[in-house]
Design an enzyme around this catalytic site. Structure first.
Site, PDB file in Angstrom:
ATOM      1  N   HIS A 103      57.568  32.054  89.483  1.00  0.00           N
ATOM      2  CA  HIS A 103      57.537  31.470  90.832  1.00  0.00           C
ATOM      3  C   HIS A 103      56.111  31.697  91.357  1.00  0.00           C
ATOM      4  CE1 HIS A 103      61.830  32.787  90.722  1.00  0.00           C
ATOM      5  NE2 HIS A 103      62.076  31.760  91.499  1.00  0.00           N
ATOM      6  N   ASP A 106      55.618  35.130  92.648  1.00  0.00           N
ATOM      7  CA  ASP A 106      55.663  36.245  91.684  1.00  0.00           C
ATOM      8  C   ASP A 106      54.264  36.626  91.255  1.00  0.00           C
ATOM      9  OD1 ASP A 106      58.410  35.792  91.552  1.00  0.00           O
ATOM     10  OD2 ASP A 106      58.261  34.607  89.714  1.00  0.00           O
ATOM     11  N   HIS A 273      75.331  31.388  86.151  1.00  0.00           N
ATOM     12  CA  HIS A 273      75.684  30.437  87.204  1.00  0.00           C
ATOM     13  C   HIS A 273      76.912  29.636  86.769  1.00  0.00           C
ATOM     14  CE1 HIS A 273      71.270  30.308  88.894  1.00  0.00           C
ATOM     15  NE2 HIS A 273      71.799  31.523  88.897  1.00  0.00           N
ATOM     16  N   ASP A 298      68.621  29.002  81.413  1.00  0.00           N
ATOM     17  CA  ASP A 298      68.310  30.371  81.807  1.00  0.00           C
ATOM     18  C   ASP A 298      69.351  31.243  81.115  1.00  0.00           C
ATOM     19  OD1 ASP A 298      66.236  29.525  83.357  1.00  0.00           O
ATOM     20  OD2 ASP A 298      66.964  30.408  85.232  1.00  0.00           O
ATOM     21  N   ASP A 311      72.533  38.950  86.427  1.00  0.00           N
ATOM     22  CA  ASP A 311      71.406  38.540  85.572  1.00  0.00           C
ATOM     23  C   ASP A 311      71.120  39.527  84.440  1.00  0.00           C
ATOM     24  OD1 ASP A 311      70.727  36.128  86.880  1.00  0.00           O
ATOM     25  OD2 ASP A 311      69.579  37.175  88.396  1.00  0.00           O
ATOM     26  N   ASP A 341      66.209  34.707  82.312  1.00  0.00           N
ATOM     27  CA  ASP A 341      66.321  35.015  83.737  1.00  0.00           C
ATOM     28  C   ASP A 341      67.161  36.286  83.827  1.00  0.00           C
ATOM     29  OD1 ASP A 341      66.338  35.025  86.434  1.00  0.00           O
ATOM     30  OD2 ASP A 341      67.066  32.978  86.691  1.00  0.00           O
TER      31      ASP A 341
HETATM   32  C1  XUL Z   1      68.628  32.640  90.969  1.00  0.00           C
HETATM   33  C2  XUL Z   1      67.898  32.079  89.819  1.00  0.00           C
HETATM   34  C3  XUL Z   1      66.432  31.880  90.001  1.00  0.00           C
HETATM   35  C4  XUL Z   1      65.911  30.630  89.391  1.00  0.00           C
HETATM   36  C5  XUL Z   1      64.480  30.334  89.716  1.00  0.00           C
HETATM   37  O1  XUL Z   1      69.975  32.828  90.734  1.00  0.00           O
HETATM   38  O2  XUL Z   1      68.459  31.852  88.777  1.00  0.00           O
HETATM   39  O3  XUL Z   1      65.799  33.000  89.473  1.00  0.00           O
HETATM   40  O4  XUL Z   1      66.035  30.678  88.002  1.00  0.00           O
HETATM   41  O5  XUL Z   1      64.251  30.231  91.077  1.00  0.00           O
HETATM   42 CO    CO Z   2      67.767  31.132  86.960  1.00  0.00          CO
END
Ligand code: XUL
Ligand code: CO
Length: 443
Positions: A103, A106, A273, A298, A311, A341
């Site tokens: 990001h 970051d 997710h 991710d 995560d 991620d």
């Molecule tokens: C949040 C997430 C983020 C995105 C990037 O749940 O997954 O880290 O991957 O903004």
């Molecule tokens: Co993510």
């Protein structure tokens, strides 16, 4: 190169499944050819900057636990950003992932004004460019952090205030330029707060139109500057909002179609997710591949007992094999890859824990690739599916699909021919055994 990770002095090497060296790969043999490409090219793995270098080890109940020199609050923020980047590239190089992802916030601190934030980012992009040239590490994707700052509390693109929309647009423009400059292969938009916390104060139709407009602006700008990477939306059902508009792959596909974007934007599917949306990881991949919007992954996992997005590093070969199987059936990655991620758990505070997390995850992905490739090369599952639908290939099925028969025609046919279908076995247990046998067998 810095020596922040001085406990790991050489690049992590492949030693094979019998190795018990905790700093070696047991399955990730980057040059091994699997289905016509090297493991490195098939998996396209990426380290994420945020959880690995920008997150201090805090959770919603507790403060940061990680002692990293760049978190020193007395340090100049730009000096800290340089130190952090030195350590990050040392890590990428020693670990041997071909990509990283970030990001904007970051890698560069937010300044007192938007202009200062842009200038901080430009400085750090220059530095990243030189680090990438020195190490050969590439950028899988960039993204703008448009959810952390209080200005985004009520959303970025979906904010009731058009000035916030404008601010987010300006931030994304700058970050897309930076991503292009670094040769990024994708640009991701995770709509962290693009949803609602309360329906009673929300104009949903208006917010959806705002989000549709925002994404169209991004695609127009991408074309204007000739960014040849892929624009990706990362679906998530909720957290931090009560409801996020890009809930899952199917919802995103409907949204993209509605706003005329289905040929311009794909999805970045995150394993946990999918879990939070009540789906299996492989379901989300299949859904995206089926609609032609599969882009990237991710790779992570949640915790069976915790309801938030933990995560964690992926470690289930079975779960990942089923996802990789769908990816390979869909033709594999193009610009996408497996981006970790993932964050260490708070108690894993030693810098070498970052190696253990990533080594385990990379081995999980490599072994899953071998399992998925074996399932495809054996062809047993595909043959079962073909056989299961084979009757649609005959005249009746073809005429139904071509729209040549009506409901009344079908009624007449069933009556006239006394049709009385008998169910056949779906063979689910047998199929599960095929998967488990393949997991046991691959080497
Ligand atoms: C949040 C997430 C983020 C995105 C990037 O749940 O997954 O880290 O991957 O903004
Ligand atoms: Co993510």
């Amino acid at each position: 190169m810095t020596d922040f990770f001085h406990d790991v002095s050489t690049p992590v090497a492949y030693e094979g499944p019998d190795s018990d060296n905790p700093f070696a790969f047991r399955w990730y043999d980057k040059d091994r050819i699997v289905m016509g490409k090297s493991m490195e090219e098939q998996l396209r793995m990426s380290v994420c900057y945020w959880h690995s270098f920008a997150w201090p080890g805090s959770d919603i109940f507790g403060a940061g636990t990680f002692d990293r020199p760049w978190f020193d609050p007395t340090m100049d923020p730009m000096d800290a950003a340089h130190l952090k980047m030195d350590a990050a590239f040392e890590f990428f190089e020693k670990l041997g992932t071909p990509f990283f992802s970030f990001h904007d916030r970051d890698i560069a601190p937010e300044g007192a004004t938007f202009a200062e934030s842009c200038s901080n980012l430009d400085t750090m992009i220059d530095y990243a460019e030189s680090k990438m040239a020195d190490t050969g590490v590439q950028l899988l994707w960039g993204t703008a952090q448009a959810f952390f700052q209080p200005r985004y509390a009520a959303g970025a693109a979906t904010n009731p205030n058009p000035d916030v929309f404008a601010y987010a647009a300006a931030q994304v423009k700058h970050c897309l330029d930076a991503t292009k400059r670094l040769g990024g292969q994708n640009y991701v938009l995770w709509g962290g707060r693009e949803g609602y916390e309360m329906l009673l104060n929300t104009n949903m139709a208006h917010e959806l139109d705002q989000l549709g407009r925002f994404l169209n602006l991004v695609v127009e700008y991408k074309n204007e500057i000739g960014f040849d990477g892929t624009i990706l939306i990362e679906p998530k059902p909720q957290e931090p909002t009560k409801h996020q508009y890009d809930y899952d792959s199917a919802t995103v596909y409907g949204f993209l179609q509605h706003y005329g974007l289905e040929n311009d934007i794909k999805v970045n599917i995150e394993v946990n997710h999918a879990t939070l949306a009540g789906h299996d990881f492989n379901h989300e991949i299949k859904q995206a591949v089926t609609n032609g919007i599969f882009g990237s992954v991710d790779a992570n996992r949640g915790d069976d007992r915790l309801g938030w997005d933990t995560d964690q590093f992926p470690n289930s070969v079975e779960q990942m094999s089923l996802g990789v199987y769908e990816i390979l059936l869909g033709g594999g990655f193009t610009t996408g890859g497996f981006m970790f991620d993932t964050k260490l758990r708070r108690q894993s505070l030693h810098p070498t824990d970052l190696f253990h997390g990533h080594i385990g995850a990379m081995d999980t992905m490599a072994r899953s690739l071998l399992v998925a490739a074996a399932l495809i090369e054996d062809g047993e599952l595909a043959a079962l599916v073909d056989e299961r639908y084979s009757r649609w290939g005959a005249d009746k099925g073809q005429r139904i699909l071509a729209g040549e028969v009506s409901l009344a025609d079908l009624h007449a046919d069933v009556l006239a021919n006394n049709i009385n279908p008998t169910p056949v076995s779906g063979q689910q247990e047998m199929i599960e055994n095929i998967v488990n046998r393949t997991i046991e067998r691959v080497r």
